[in-house]
Each structure stands twice: as structure tokens, then as C-alpha cells.
Design a protein around this motif. Structure first.
Motif, PDB file in Angstrom:
ATOM      1  N   ARG A 192       0.800  -0.990  -0.065  1.00  0.00           N
ATOM      2  CA  ARG A 192      -0.342   0.116   0.180  1.00  0.00           C
ATOM      3  C   ARG A 192       0.567   1.272   0.062  1.00  0.00           C
ATOM      4  N   LYS A 193       0.268   2.384  -0.841  1.00  0.00           N
ATOM      5  CA  LYS A 193       1.294   3.397  -0.660  1.00  0.00           C
ATOM      6  C   LYS A 193       0.683   4.043   0.911  1.00  0.00           C
ATOM      7  N   VAL A 194       2.127   4.823   1.680  1.00  0.00           N
ATOM      8  CA  VAL A 194       2.119   5.413   2.890  1.00  0.00           C
ATOM      9  C   VAL A 194       1.776   6.877   2.088  1.00  0.00           C
ATOM     10  N   SER A 195       0.859   8.076   2.784  1.00  0.00           N
ATOM     11  CA  SER A 195       0.676   9.385   2.222  1.00  0.00           C
ATOM     12  C   SER A 195       1.627  10.213   3.525  1.00  0.00           C
TER      13      SER A 195
END
Length: 133
Positions: free
Chosen positions: A130-133
Motif C-alpha cells: 500500500r502507498k503511504v501518504s
């Protein structure tokens, strides 16, 4: 500049142009193909889906084509789009970044055994992180 001087300059430009230039162009809607007739008599046919700025255009937009006076360009007034004929003849159908995007899109659709195997192995590991924002 009067009309006679303009015609003379236009004729000189054609004489000094390097390579073939366009003398006419038309659009074949049933094949979504651009046909360019060159000064050498050669006819070049290019699918419009391969040309930057023309891929999503309607048949009505593509049917109106103007050849520039020197024959080095095609102008689509309804789209405000231009195509450089010498580049088109050599197979360059858009900017470098646009052509790279098209190549990447085609590669992304490829279904090869190594790619399928890598996707399955990645899936067994939990898939893409998952992308970490």
C-alpha cells in the motif's frame, strides 16, 4: 509582400525543402487512417490512433485537413492540431514522452509466461504494498 512575391517565395521554399513534402492529405473514416500524398508520388497511410493529438478525434474533426504551403505540415483546424510530415514519414508520430507512454501501454498489456509467473508470486506475498501518504 504582394501575391506574386509570396508565390515566388513559396516556390523557392519548395525547391530548397529537403526530402519529400506533402501535396495533399485525406482521412479514411472507415479505416481511421490518415493518407498523405507526397511530392514524390508516394502515398503514406498512418492509423490516426498512432498520432499524438488525433487518437480521440471524431471523424468530422479529422476530415478537415490543411496542408501547409511548404508541404511540411498538416493542420487540423477543428482540433487545433499539427503534424510534422517529415517526422511522420520517418515513423515519429508524437513527442518523445507521448511515444514512450504508448510503448509502455503496449508493454503493460503483454501476457507472457514470465510476467504471469511474477504476478502470481507477488500475489502470494500479499500483492503490491500500500502507498503511504
Amino acid at each position: 509582400m504582394d501575391d506574386a512575391a509570396f508565390r515566388l517565395a513559396e516556390a523557392r521554399g519548395r525547391e530548397t525543402a529537403s526530402g519529400p513534402v506533402a501535396v495533399s492529405a485525406r482521412y479514411l473514416p472507415n479505416r481511421r487512417t490518415l493518407v498523405v500524398i507526397l511530392s514524390t508520388g508516394v502515398e503514406v497511410r498512418v492509423p490516426v490512433d498512432l498520432v499524438e493529438g488525433l487518437a480521440k478525434a471524431t471523424s468530422a474533426d479529422l476530415s478537415e485537413i490543411e496542408v501547409t504551403p511548404a508541404g511540411t505540415g498538416l493542420h487540423f483546424p477543428r482540433l487545433d492540431a499539427d503534424v510534422f510530415v517529415p517526422a511522420l514519414v520517418t515513423g515519429i508520430t508524437g513527442s518523445r514522452s507521448w511515444m514512450a507512454q504508448q510503448l509502455g501501454r503496449a508493454g503493460g498489456k503483454a501476457r507472457t509466461e514470465p510476467k504471469i509467473g511474477a504476478a502470481r508470486a507477488n500475489g502470494r506475498l500479499g500483492g503490491r504494498p500500500r502507498k503511504v501518504s
